[in-house]
Design a protein around this motif. Structure first.
Motif, short mmCIF file in Angstrom:
data_model
loop_
_atom_site.label_atom_id
_atom_site.label_comp_id
_atom_site.label_asym_id
_atom_site.label_seq_id
_atom_site.Cartn_x
_atom_site.Cartn_y
_atom_site.Cartn_z
N ALA A 70 51.81 11.77 3.04
CA ALA A 70 50.56 12.19 2.39
C ALA A 70 49.67 10.98 2.14
CB ALA A 70 50.87 12.89 1.08
N GLY A 71 48.38 11.17 2.32
CA GLY A 71 47.43 10.12 1.97
C GLY A 71 47.20 9.08 3.06
N VAL A 72 47.93 9.17 4.18
CA VAL A 72 47.75 8.20 5.26
C VAL A 72 46.96 8.88 6.37
CG1 VAL A 72 48.94 6.85 7.03
CG2 VAL A 72 49.86 6.96 4.71
N ALA A 73 46.00 8.16 6.96
CA ALA A 73 45.22 8.74 8.05
C ALA A 73 44.72 7.64 8.96
CB ALA A 73 44.04 9.54 7.49
N VAL A 74 44.38 8.01 10.18
CA VAL A 74 43.70 7.09 11.08
C VAL A 74 42.27 7.62 11.24
CG1 VAL A 74 45.70 6.29 12.37
CG2 VAL A 74 44.58 8.40 13.06
N PRO A 75 41.31 6.73 11.55
CA PRO A 75 39.95 7.23 11.77
C PRO A 75 39.87 8.05 13.06
CG PRO A 75 40.09 4.85 12.19
CD PRO A 75 41.42 5.28 11.66
N THR A 76 38.89 8.94 13.15
CA THR A 76 38.67 9.69 14.39
C THR A 76 37.30 9.29 14.93
OG1 THR A 76 37.68 11.50 13.16
CG2 THR A 76 40.03 11.67 13.63
N TYR A 77 37.14 9.47 16.22
CA TYR A 77 35.87 9.09 16.86
C TYR A 77 35.42 10.24 17.76
CZ TYR A 77 37.26 4.49 15.24
OH TYR A 77 37.64 3.46 14.45
N PRO A 78 34.09 10.37 17.93
CA PRO A 78 33.59 11.38 18.86
C PRO A 78 34.00 11.01 20.28
CG PRO A 78 31.82 10.46 17.50
CD PRO A 78 33.02 9.63 17.28
N VAL A 79 34.35 12.00 21.05
CA VAL A 79 34.73 11.74 22.45
C VAL A 79 34.29 12.94 23.27
CG1 VAL A 79 37.05 12.64 22.03
CG2 VAL A 79 36.67 11.16 23.99
N ARG A 80 33.83 12.73 24.52
CA ARG A 80 33.40 13.86 25.33
C ARG A 80 33.58 13.52 26.80
NH1 ARG A 80 26.79 13.27 24.96
NH2 ARG A 80 26.64 11.40 26.26
N ARG A 81 33.59 14.57 27.56
CA ARG A 81 33.61 14.40 29.00
C ARG A 81 32.18 14.55 29.48
NH1 ARG A 81 37.22 17.71 33.44
NH2 ARG A 81 36.36 16.59 35.22
N ASN A 82 31.73 13.56 30.23
CA ASN A 82 30.37 13.60 30.74
C ASN A 82 30.49 13.49 32.26
OD1 ASN A 82 27.70 13.49 31.21
ND2 ASN A 82 27.32 11.58 30.07
N GLY A 83 30.51 14.65 32.91
CA GLY A 83 30.73 14.63 34.36
C GLY A 83 32.13 14.12 34.64
N ASP A 84 32.24 13.06 35.41
CA ASP A 84 33.55 12.50 35.73
C ASP A 84 34.01 11.47 34.72
OD1 ASP A 84 34.04 13.98 37.89
OD2 ASP A 84 33.33 12.51 39.36
N LEU A 85 33.14 11.20 33.76
CA LEU A 85 33.45 10.09 32.86
C LEU A 85 33.90 10.58 31.48
CD1 LEU A 85 30.52 7.63 33.63
CD2 LEU A 85 32.91 7.44 34.36
N VAL A 86 34.70 9.74 30.85
CA VAL A 86 35.06 9.96 29.45
C VAL A 86 34.25 9.00 28.61
CG1 VAL A 86 36.93 9.88 27.77
CG2 VAL A 86 37.39 10.61 30.12
N GLU A 87 33.63 9.52 27.56
CA GLU A 87 32.80 8.67 26.71
C GLU A 87 33.23 8.80 25.25
OE1 GLU A 87 28.61 8.93 29.21
OE2 GLU A 87 28.82 10.15 27.41
#
Ligand code: FAD
Ligand code: SF4
Lengths: 116, 830
Positions: free
Chosen positions: A93-110
């Motif tokens: 409890a109380g431990v977490a890692v940050p999250t980041y936005p991520v998306r697929r843009n055509g063939d690429l991961v951003e």
């Protein structure tokens, strides 16, 4: 639950095919280490690469799976399991890692890192 | 600011305390232990087992938890409570909390000649070693033990094992006067006499005679004499409370540091636990308890109190069950109180049993069992409540199906750790499926072990079959999954989880299934979907370390290596800046490699003829060897040659857990083969095979399985042993626990893999042949395949950039992970 809100820019890190289903890769974006995962159904997740308990940059090398309906990754060092969507540790409890936005843009991961 | 916890004494109770304290994982404490003896805590309860094989390591209790500073050979000589420091040879050690766990000393009555050479006490490993050295010398024939209690009878057994004609002298009219009554004492006496020990009860020792060469004669208080060469004094124990008076701490009426139910002395910063504590509960007088279970309970109480809890002691249970010279003796509750008794004496089989019930015959108060203590766990758990069956039925020899017991939930099943039946059934409901699991999560059965049969019954009653589940994704055990995969010919995790499981797996089932698939299909483990199943070590074919770097271990079969290859390892380590260490498995571990360096490092190693050592896998690690007949003047066979043959045969074999082996060239056993999963010791005529040994956390000596076997017989048997293990063991179950949990144990194993009672041998042989035939070095295969190599990068978008967070410092001329800020360590997840 923390929702990542994009205020910065998207950075392409690799081709989508470079990601193996149910494994992660590490990316270095503006000096920030990010772990990016592709689950079996093709969904993408990005969290901080640093294991907050062990202090090492290893989260991208953990085993991806599920707990109930939650997509998860387990730290490869001490096996604590984290929710890929929220970054919350499901074992300590109380431990977490940050999250980041991520998306697929055509063939690429951003991914996006907030720029303040 | 960090608070300082100091523990004085490092015996069994201190060990329990350190574990209990560490488990609570409260930050902000530094812990130091000052120990008089020169070794960490060992199992004093099983002290006499040292005479079986003189192997002190088998009594080791697991050592101090991480972060505890242990100072051996350092006796606490004083306490200054005003300044809160303890004194010892090296100076002063400050404390914020001080826990005294100094135990007891053997009591030597003031009789003339007690200080003669050849007179011993029986308390520490050093005492036993001194006794053996003396008694094993030429011309030592007759020995006397003063005291016919628990310790005296254990000492008598030791003398007998040393080949000494043994007498036991007990002042009271019967043996073990504190535990058994007259009837029990008489039955016990007959057992002991039948073993050739002479028993003198109702007689005291008035003095010992002798000179500088040792004790020669014992004088009885009735005028008789006995010529003796060795004497063991086992006349009781006294608490080690010599620190009390000078420090102004109160003592109990019969010694010991006076403490209340919280185990605190009058000084709230000073606590006492174990045999040195005079514990006062229910406004009674302070009593010292000479058993380990009350000590463990005190350890828990103080660990709880120091971490903010309010646990307190209740009156300890002094029930005991012992095996003395092969005779079971148990006493529980208050067998000497007033009430109704049920007594069974069977002179023919030498069994005596007494139960004491309240006047209304409703409540069990206590009892004594001699000769057969099978009913002990059930009876002890029923203390203070109604009997689960009529008395005579309970005392009858354990018949088919055992006793039908219906214990109340609050009944204490494990008295060493105060675990109730409710705790156990909760743990079973929570997923514990076997005795080791229950031991790990409730501690039940880890003390004296007498409740293990009861644990098994409760597991059976709990319908454990359905909870064999590997994890939330599969309701099957590893063995069942192995059979499903084998029989249905399943080749991928996706297929298995779709048809036989739920969800998408986790870090428990994925590596386990990867190992089964690897074992059955014998393919390269990084291909296709299997790649996603492996944990990081198998994924990168290296061992992850605390800072996220990896260690590299090339295989050195049998520990034999040419100078040229040694030089290559040295050069690689130097060129890549790796920390090097010789492992216990006779090879060299290279630490501090970053993930992107692994292919280059292995390129150099593979070019020089090295291959993967599989140090990262649940697979065969090494087959150690001694130099054997090639060089050693004692050797009777070529142990190195055999070790190399075995290591090459089984390299890469994936198993439920790691596998270790060793080969010794003669019975001197320099390769320590008996601590291995399979160990081989050369004989004049062939090889002896030992199986299911273990070092590590829970050491176990391997069991002798084959004697004077030919090489062919040896290899065939090991093939089958390993394949049967791979097929039937649970996930992460070493061969030792696998064999211990096997119905029928060693005999069953022999029936299956030697007598082929299940008709399995052909299949096991074929599986091993397939493994041997299809082995290929994983690292060589990886280096040849650009796709496989692609994963060895630090960052997908910056493959050449090293992880900037990995930094090193130098210690003793080598680099080590930078210490930096200490990471948080948390309990919880496994
Ligand atoms: C042969 C034998 C058989 C036994 N069988 C059983 C049994 O079957 N069942 C059972 O319940 N109990 C049994 N016992 C008793 C059991 O071993 C003890 O109850 C238990 O060891 C007590 O643990 P402790 O930590 O209080 O003391 P100990 O284990 O004696 O540890 C105390 C330690 O403190 C050290 N010490 C003392 N003073 C100082 C100081 N000033 N500074 C630093 N260190 C100090 C001592 O050297 C010792 O190492 C047996 C004991 C013996 C000897
Ligand atoms: S085990 Fe025997 S052969 Fe091997 S080194 Fe020791 S003494 Fe020599």
């Amino acid at each position: 639950m923390t929702t990542a809100i994009m205020t910065g820019t998207w950075t392409a890190i690799c081709a989508f095919d470079r990601l193996q289903p149910e494994r992660g890769v590490a990316a270095l974006v503006d000096g920030v280490q990010i772990a990016v995962f592709r689950t079996f159904d093709g969904e993408l997740f990005a969290i901080g690469n640093r294991d907050p308990i062990a202090g090492a940059q290893v989260m991208s090398r953990g085993i991806v799976g599920t707990r109930g309906d939650t997509p998860t990754v387990a730290s490869p060092l001490h096996k604590q399991v984290y929710d890929l969507r929220t970054g919350e540790c499901l074992d300590v409890a109380g431990v977490a890692v940050p999250t980041y936005p991520v998306r697929r843009n055509g063939d690429l991961v951003e991914v996006g890192v907030d720029t303040p | 600011m960090t608070k300082r916890l100091v523990v004085a004494g490092y015996g069994m109770v201190a060990q329990r305390f350190l574990e209990a304290f560490a488990e609570r994982a409260v930050p902000g404490w530094s812990v130091t232990v000052l120990a008089e003896e020169d070794r960490p805590a060992y199992d004093r309860v099983r002290l006499s087992a040292w005479f079986d094989d003189y192997d002190a390591s088998a009594l080791h209790l697991g050592g101090a938890p991480d972060g505890v500073a242990v100072r051996l050979n350092e006796c606490v000589t004083g306490i200054d409570r005003e300044r809160k420091v303890v004194r010892s040879a090296s100076g002063e050690t400050p404390y914020d909390a001080l826990v005294l766990a100094t135990g007891s000393r053997a009591f030597v009555p003031p009789i003339a000649g007690a200080d003669l050479p050849g007179v011993f006490v029986y308390r520490t490993l050093d005492d036993l070693a001194a006794l053996r050295d003396w008694a094993a010398a030429d011309g030592k024939r007759v020995g006397a033990v003063l005291g016919g209690g628990l310790l005296g009878l254990e000492a008598a057994n030791a003398l007998k094992m040393l080949g000494i004609t043994t007498h036991v002298v007990e002042f009271a009219p019967r043996l073990m006067p504190l535990q058994v009554d007259e009837g029990g004492g008489a039955v016990l006496r007959r057992h002991i006499e039948a073993l050739g020990v002479t028993v003198h009860t109702g007689r005291g020792c008035a003095g010992l005679e002798g000179g500088d060469d040792g004790v020669t004669r014992m004088l009885f208080n009735d005028g008789g004499t006995l010529d003796v060469d060795v004497v063991v004094v086992a006349a009781g124990i006294r608490p080690r409370d010599e620190l009390a008076e000078p420090a102004g701490l109160a003592r109990g009426p019969r010694g010991g540091f006076a403490v209340d139910a919280s185990c605190a002395t009058a000084d709230p910063a000073v606590w006492a636990i174990g045999e040195c504590a005079a514990l006062a509960v229910d406004s009674g007088d302070g009593v010292c308890y000479g058993l380990v279970a009350p000590g463990y309970a005190m350890a828990e109480v103080v660990a709880d109190r120091l971490t903010g809890g309010d646990a307190a002691m209740t009156r300890p249970d002094t029930s005991t069950k012992l095996k003395l010279l092969g005779v079971d003796v148990a006493s529980f509750g208050t067998p000497f109180a007033e009430g109704l008794d049920v007594v069974v004496t069977d002179q023919v089989t030498g069994v005596y049993a007494k139960l004491l019930l309240t006047d209304d015959a409703q409540t069990l108060l206590g009892g004594i069992l001699v000769g057969d203590a099978a009913a002990y766990p059930t009876l002890r758990a029923s203390l203070g409540g109604p009997l689960p069956a009529p008395p005579l039925a309970l005392l009858a020899p354990a018949g088919e199906g055992g006793v039908k017991t219906e214990l109340p939930g609050s009944a204490q099943v494990c008295s060493c750790h105060a675990v109730t039946k409710d705790h156990i059934t909760d743990a079973i409901a929570g997923g514990c499926t076997d005795v080791p699991g229950l031991k790990a999560c409730t501690k039940a059965g880890t003390g004296c072990g007498s409740c293990v049969p009861l644990l098994k019954q409760l597991l059976a009653a709990g319908g454990v079959a359905q909870s064999k589940a590997l994890c939330e994704h599969f309701t099957y055990s590893r063995q069942e999954l192995f059979d499903i995969i084998r029989v249905r010919g399943i080749r991928s995790f996706s297929e298995l989880v779709r048809e036989h499981g739920t969800g998408r797996g986790c870090d428990i089932c994925k590596p386990a299934i990867a190992s089964i698939l690897a074992g059955l299909n014998n393919g390269y483990i990084l291909d296709g979907e299997e790649a996603a199943l492996q944990d990081t070590n198998d994924h990168f074919l290296a061992n992850i370390q605390r800072d996220g770097t990896y260690s590299v271990v090339p295989r050195i079969p049998g520990g034999e290596i040419t100078p040229d290859k040694l030089i290559v390892i040295g050069e690689v380590a130097r060129d890549f800046g790796l920390y090097t260490k010789i492992t216990g498995g006779q090879r060299i571990d290279l630490f501090g490699a970053r993930v992107e360096q692994l292919p280059e490092i292995w390129h150099r190693l593979v070019d020089a003829g090295f291959e993967s050592g599989h140090a990262y896998g649940k697979a065969l690690r090494t087959v150690k060897s001694c130099v054997g007949s090639t060089w050693c003047r004692y050797g009777v066979q070529d142990s190195v040659g055999m070790a190399i043959e075995l290591e090459l045969r089984y390299r890469g074999l994936r198993a439920p857990h790691k596998l270790k082996s060793a080969v010794s060239g003669c019975a001197r056993e320099c390769a320590e083969a008996r601590s291995k999963d399979f160990g081989i010791i050369a004989t004049e005529k062939g090889w002896n095979l030992y199986v299911a040994g273990n070092g590590g956390f829970r050491p176990r000596h391997a069991d002798l399985f084959l004697t004077d076997a030919t090489t062919e017989e040896l290899i065939r048997t090991i093939d089958r042993f390993l394949m049967y293990y791979i097929r039937t063991a649970d996930r992460l179950q070493r061969t030792s626990t696998w064999l211990e949990a096997m119905d029928g144990g060693l005999d069953h194993l022999r029936e299956v893999i030697v007598d082929d009672a299940l008709g399995l041998c052909e299949e096991l042989d074929a599986q091993m042949a397939r493994h041997v035939g299809s082995y290929a070095d994983e690292w060589r295969a990886t280096l040849q395949d650009p796709q496989r190599l692609a994963r060895f990068v630090s960052f997908v978008n910056a493959p050449g950039t090293p992880d900037p967070d990995i930094t090193f410092e130098v210690e003793r001329g080598q680099k080590i992970p930078a210490k930096g800020p200490v990471p948080v360590t948390l309990g919880g997840a496994s």
